[in-house]
Scaffold this active site. Structure first.
Site, PDB file in Angstrom:
ATOM      1  N   GLY A   9       0.848  -1.187   0.000  1.00 44.48           N
ATOM      2  CA  GLY A   9       0.000   0.000   0.000  1.00 44.48           C
ATOM      3  C   GLY A   9       0.879   1.231   0.000  1.00 44.48           C
ATOM      4  CB  CYS A  10       0.421   4.577   1.468  1.00 47.16           C
ATOM      5  SG  CYS A  10       1.331   6.104   1.750  1.00 47.16           S
TER       6      CYS A  10
END
Length: 163
Positions: A9-10
């Site tokens: 993810g981020c």
């Protein structure tokens, strides 16, 4: 020293989480497996690149094993999400473990995922792929949560440790 590239993810939270993990020597936020050279954050977010936000970790295998890194990684992501982690949605937020051609750890990565899958009724969406490329993200993304302590993060961060 060993290196491993993880997409969870981020990249801000993945980077900061591992920087707080004993045995991690360095972490670099970047873009893995882009279909264009030197993609920018905008290229990645706007779909002009097939890259995933990722973190390249350098670690001391005498302090933390690859298996411990995998256990930590699977513990901080949602391995069942497809192109999403937390509130972040899109191809760039997919999860993955990436390896160089000939890396003997490839078998470990695959066996570990298969073992986890055998213990779950839900499909694990973590891709295990060779690294085509890794491009370092822009400077403002490096150590982002250290520079912006109140920045968004989908991962609950541990207390800082001495590496």
């Amino acid at each position: 020293m060993q290196e491993i590239v993880l997409a969870g993810g981020c990249f801000w939270g993945v980077e900061e989480y591992f920087l707080r993990t004993k045995g991690i020597v360095d972490a670099v936020a970047g873009y893995v497996n882009s279909n264009i050279d030197q993609p920018s954050y905008e290229d990645v977010c706007e779909g002009r690149s097939k890259a995933a936000e990722a973190v390249k970790l350098t670690y001391d295998e005498n302090v933390i094993t690859t298996q411990e890194i995998l256990d930590t990684f699977y513990g901080i992501i949602d391995p069942y999400s497809y192109f999403r982690q937390g509130m972040d949605i899109g191809r760039q937020y997919r999860t993955g473990i990436y390896y160089e051609e000939g890396d003997p750890r490839k078998a470990l990565f695959i066996e570990d995922k298969e073992r986890r899958q055998a213990q779950s009724e839900r499909k694990i969406m973590v891709e295990i792929e060779p690294i085509d490329n890794f491009w370092e993200a822009e400077e403002y993304h490096q150590r982002y949560l250290q520079k912006n302590p109140n920045g968004y993060c989908h991962i609950p961060l541990p207390k800082k440790t001495e590496n």
